[in-house]
Design a protein around this motif. Structure first.
Motif, mmCIF file in Angstrom:
data_model
loop_
_atom_site.group_PDB
_atom_site.id
_atom_site.type_symbol
_atom_site.label_atom_id
_atom_site.label_comp_id
_atom_site.label_asym_id
_atom_site.label_seq_id
_atom_site.Cartn_x
_atom_site.Cartn_y
_atom_site.Cartn_z
ATOM 1 N N MET A 173 0.839 -1.209 0.000
ATOM 2 C CA MET A 173 0.000 0.000 0.000
ATOM 3 C C MET A 173 0.866 1.248 0.000
ATOM 4 N N GLU A 174 0.247 2.359 -0.353
ATOM 5 C CA GLU A 174 0.959 3.620 -0.219
ATOM 6 C C GLU A 174 1.263 3.838 1.276
ATOM 7 N N TYR A 175 2.392 4.442 1.534
ATOM 8 C CA TYR A 175 2.848 4.674 2.894
ATOM 9 C C TYR A 175 2.349 6.040 3.366
ATOM 10 N N ALA A 176 1.647 6.052 4.487
ATOM 11 C CA ALA A 176 1.142 7.314 5.051
ATOM 12 C C ALA A 176 2.033 7.670 6.240
ATOM 13 N N MET A 177 2.935 8.631 6.030
ATOM 14 C CA MET A 177 4.056 8.800 6.962
ATOM 15 C C MET A 177 3.693 9.347 8.334
ATOM 16 N N GLY B 233 1.199 8.358 10.183
ATOM 17 C CA GLY B 233 0.627 7.316 11.037
ATOM 18 C C GLY B 233 -0.863 7.477 11.310
ATOM 19 N N ARG B 234 -1.287 6.878 12.394
ATOM 20 C CA ARG B 234 -2.724 6.761 12.666
ATOM 21 C C ARG B 234 -3.289 8.034 13.290
ATOM 22 N N LEU B 235 -4.492 8.403 12.841
ATOM 23 C CA LEU B 235 -5.179 9.579 13.387
ATOM 24 C C LEU B 235 -5.368 9.435 14.893
#
Ligand code: ADE
Length: 371
Positions: free
Chosen positions: A104-108, A110-112
């Protein structure tokens, strides 16, 4: 096909997609662990449409011990979703052989949920804002409303693709480098079109073949899509009315926000609508209920809904009318929207499009008020 080789054609299903060459993936560091698997930060070479290039990605893997768990369904859902700015994009998948992997694309950022909780304490170091991106220091009401807007947009898109997420929660929203929210974790999601196709095939098959083909889900396609999921989850004869026995000795709240009943199965009970808790219905309207809970999580900077109650009490009391305590600090527009997401009647809840419009309107009003 788009630039990631992901087909945006709504009708096509996953079988057409190419298996990613797993030797092109190098796992680097563990980002998190879920119920059945792990998510890694990794490097991937030669992703579809990007030959000769290496990209930082997130890779979801399945634990060796969870043999019955597959990432195929999740890959199919993500492929159907294709690309949207508020949904985590699938870049590739290894699901034809074990161990399964989703790239998957990396969401740098992190978690909301983690960001909201970090913002509670001024001493915590929040990520610096990127020029042109959303300001995350501090988490102003406007920033928080921006998160809500992103999530409403992502969910509007997901619902338009006839996917029911079933596990929408702040823990399943990621932030990218711009502080933009991306909905992730489709491990519990349902593709209503795929389910309808399956149902039609079922109708045509002989009954004995049907029985031996342990079906995952059975659907009633009346005016609503009713998912009879509990028999699958709890085994024969264990509807929601029957799970209280299991609860008395098996109930635990996992750190993932799921209440586990017995050993194996976890459900996001605190994010579930009364008709999901009582009648096992999972619809876009039950996703809207969960969206209301996410608004509440945002307004409370990551509190746990009904934190004083056990999962068993939540299952009993939400259908009786119990709702999360409305946060005193939040703007009343926000307040009003989340309460309407928790209307007992599913059709009385606002749609995601309606929610998006209302949040946009509030944002504009605040800008006007501030100037
Ligand atoms: N954790 C889980 N999924 C992730 C992703 N896609 N990017 C960053 N962190 C994650």
């Amino acid at each position: 096909h788009n630039r990631y080789g992901i087909n945006d054609d709504k009708t096509s299903l996953a079988s057409e997609f190419q298996e990613f060459e797993r030797s092109n993936i190098r796992l680097k560091s563990l980002l998190g662990e879920g119920n059945f698997g792990q998510v890694w930060k990794a490097e991937a070479d030669d992703l579809s449409g990007h030959f000769g290039a290496t990209r930082i990605v997130a890779v979801k893997t399945i634990r060796a011990c969870s043999a019955q768990v597959t990432l195929k369904d999740e890959a199919n859902i993500m492929r159907k979703l294709g690309s949207h700015q508020n949904v985590v994009t699938l870049l590739g998948a290894c699901v034809e052989s074990e161990p399964h992997m989703l790239i998957m694309e990396y969401a740098m950022r992190g978690r909301l949920l983690s960001l909201l909780r970090a913002a509670r304490s001024a001493t915590n170091i929040l990520p610096a804002s990127v020029p042109g991106g959303r300001s995350l220091t501090p988490l102003s009401p406007r920033t928080l409303a921006g998160f809500a807007l992103d999530i409403a947009c992502g969910m509007e898109y997901i619902a338009s693709r006839r996917i029911v997420h079933r596990d929408l929660a702040a823990r399943n929203v990621l932030l990218d480098h711009n502080g933009m929210c991306k909905i992730c974790d489709f491990g519990m999601s349902i593709d209503l079109d795929a389910e309808r196709m399956r149902k039609e095939q079922e109708k045509n098959a002989a009954n004995d073949i049907l029985r031996s083909n342990a079906q995952k889900f059975k659907f009633d396609f009346g005016s609503r899509y009713i998912l009879q999921h509990w028999q699958h989850t709890f085994g024969q004869g264990h509807g929601p009315g029957h799970c209280s026995k299991d609860h008395s000795h098996g109930e635990k709240k996992s750190h993932h926000g799921h209440d586990t009943i017995g050993k194996r199965h976890a459900l996001p009970i605190r994010w579930m609508a009364p008709e999901s808790l009582q009648y096992h219905m999972f619809t876009t309207e039950t996703d809207i209920w969960a969206f209301g809970i996410v608004l509440w999580e945002i307004a409370t900077l990551g509190s746990t809904p009904y934190s004083q109650l056990t999962g068993r009490e939540v299952i009993r009391r939400v259908p009786q009318g119990l709702r999360p305590e409305l946060p005193k600090e939040s703007r009343h527009e926000f307040y009003n929207l989340m309460s309407r997401c928790w209307h007992k009647e599913p059709h009385m809840r606002p749609s995601f499009a309606q929610s998006r419009l209302e949040i946009t309107r509030s944002l504009h009003k605040w800008v006007d008020d501030d100037s």
